[in-house]
Write a protein that holds these residues in place. Structure first.
Motif, PDB file in Angstrom:
ATOM      1  N   GLU A  18       0.830  -1.208   0.000  1.00  0.00           N
ATOM      2  CA  GLU A  18       0.000   0.000   0.000  1.00  0.00           C
ATOM      3  C   GLU A  18       0.862   1.254   0.000  1.00  0.00           C
ATOM      4  O   GLU A  18       0.568   2.225  -0.700  1.00  0.00           O
ATOM      5  N   LEU A  34      -5.082   0.046   5.694  1.00  0.00           N
ATOM      6  CA  LEU A  34      -5.456  -0.413   4.347  1.00  0.00           C
ATOM      7  C   LEU A  34      -5.193  -1.909   4.205  1.00  0.00           C
ATOM      8  O   LEU A  34      -6.010  -2.643   3.654  1.00  0.00           O
ATOM      9  N   ILE A  37      -7.848  -3.932   6.014  1.00  0.00           N
ATOM     10  CA  ILE A  37      -9.114  -3.947   5.279  1.00  0.00           C
ATOM     11  C   ILE A  37      -9.038  -4.964   4.147  1.00  0.00           C
ATOM     12  O   ILE A  37      -9.984  -5.701   3.888  1.00  0.00           O
ATOM     13  N   ARG A  38      -7.892  -5.025   3.485  1.00  0.00           N
ATOM     14  CA  ARG A  38      -7.651  -5.962   2.375  1.00  0.00           C
ATOM     15  C   ARG A  38      -7.668  -7.417   2.822  1.00  0.00           C
ATOM     16  O   ARG A  38      -7.947  -8.308   2.031  1.00  0.00           O
ATOM     17  N   LEU A  54     -12.033  -1.029   0.817  1.00  0.00           N
ATOM     18  CA  LEU A  54     -10.686  -0.654   0.411  1.00  0.00           C
ATOM     19  C   LEU A  54     -10.704   0.595  -0.470  1.00  0.00           C
ATOM     20  O   LEU A  54      -9.875   1.490  -0.300  1.00  0.00           O
ATOM     21  N   ARG A  58      -8.771   3.913   0.583  1.00  0.00           N
ATOM     22  CA  ARG A  58      -7.713   4.452  -0.285  1.00  0.00           C
ATOM     23  C   ARG A  58      -8.027   5.891  -0.696  1.00  0.00           C
ATOM     24  O   ARG A  58      -7.130   6.725  -0.771  1.00  0.00           O
TER      25      ARG A  58
END
Length: 163
Positions: A18, A34, A37-38, A54, A58
């Motif tokens: 990320e 991030l 969340i992924r 995501l 982002r």
């Protein structure tokens, strides 16, 4: 790092990815958020249940922090993400877990309130207490024990914050 689960190690790799995606020279708590969340492990499931996506996260990173210039070399861990990782280890110990999983990384993130991750959680309208309760439910803690652990976590955080 030997106590870290496969999922937690993957989340840290995702955080690196990320940071690279945003051309940042550092890996901050926002990149770890991030990454979580992924993730398909407990933390990712909890965050998505709370409405995190995501794409939205982002977009929040892009809005709040922006994209960097193309950086040379691998991004370095910031002090804020190091604190989150340290807290994750502490939370695993507090819960009498012999491993550090994504759930502990997420607890570390929401308890320490480090870096831009806190602003992004607010932007995504992710409530820290509800998120912690969901983590405890996923790992099988009963409500009374959840309350005791959350109270302990919040008291420790307040003491550290007041120093």
């Amino acid at each position: 790092m030997d106590r870290f689960t496969k999922g937690a190690k993957q989340a840290l790799r995702y955080a690196h990815d990320e940071a690279m995606l945003f051309h940042h020279a550092h890996i901050g708590a926002e990149h770890l958020l991030l990454a979580l969340i992924r993730d398909d492990d407990i933390a990712g499931k909890v965050l998505r249940e709370r409405g995190a996506s995501l794409d939205r996260a982002r977009s929040a990173v892009a809005l709040i922090i922006g994209h960097g210039e193309q950086s040379e070399g691998a991004p370095k861990l910031t002090e804020s993400v190091k604190k989150v990782i340290e807290r994750a280890v502490d939370e695993a110990r507090t819960l009498n877990h012999h491993h550090v999983g994504t759930e502990h990384l997420l607890l570390g993130l929401i308890v320490t309130r480090q870096g831009m991750a806190q602003a992004i959680l607010e932007e995504l309208e992710i409530d820290r207490r509800i998120t912690a309760q969901l983590i405890f439910e996923k790992i099988g803690f009963e409500p009374l024990k959840q309350h005791a652990v959350m109270t302990n976590i919040m008291i420790r955080h307040k003491r550290e914050h007041d120093r």
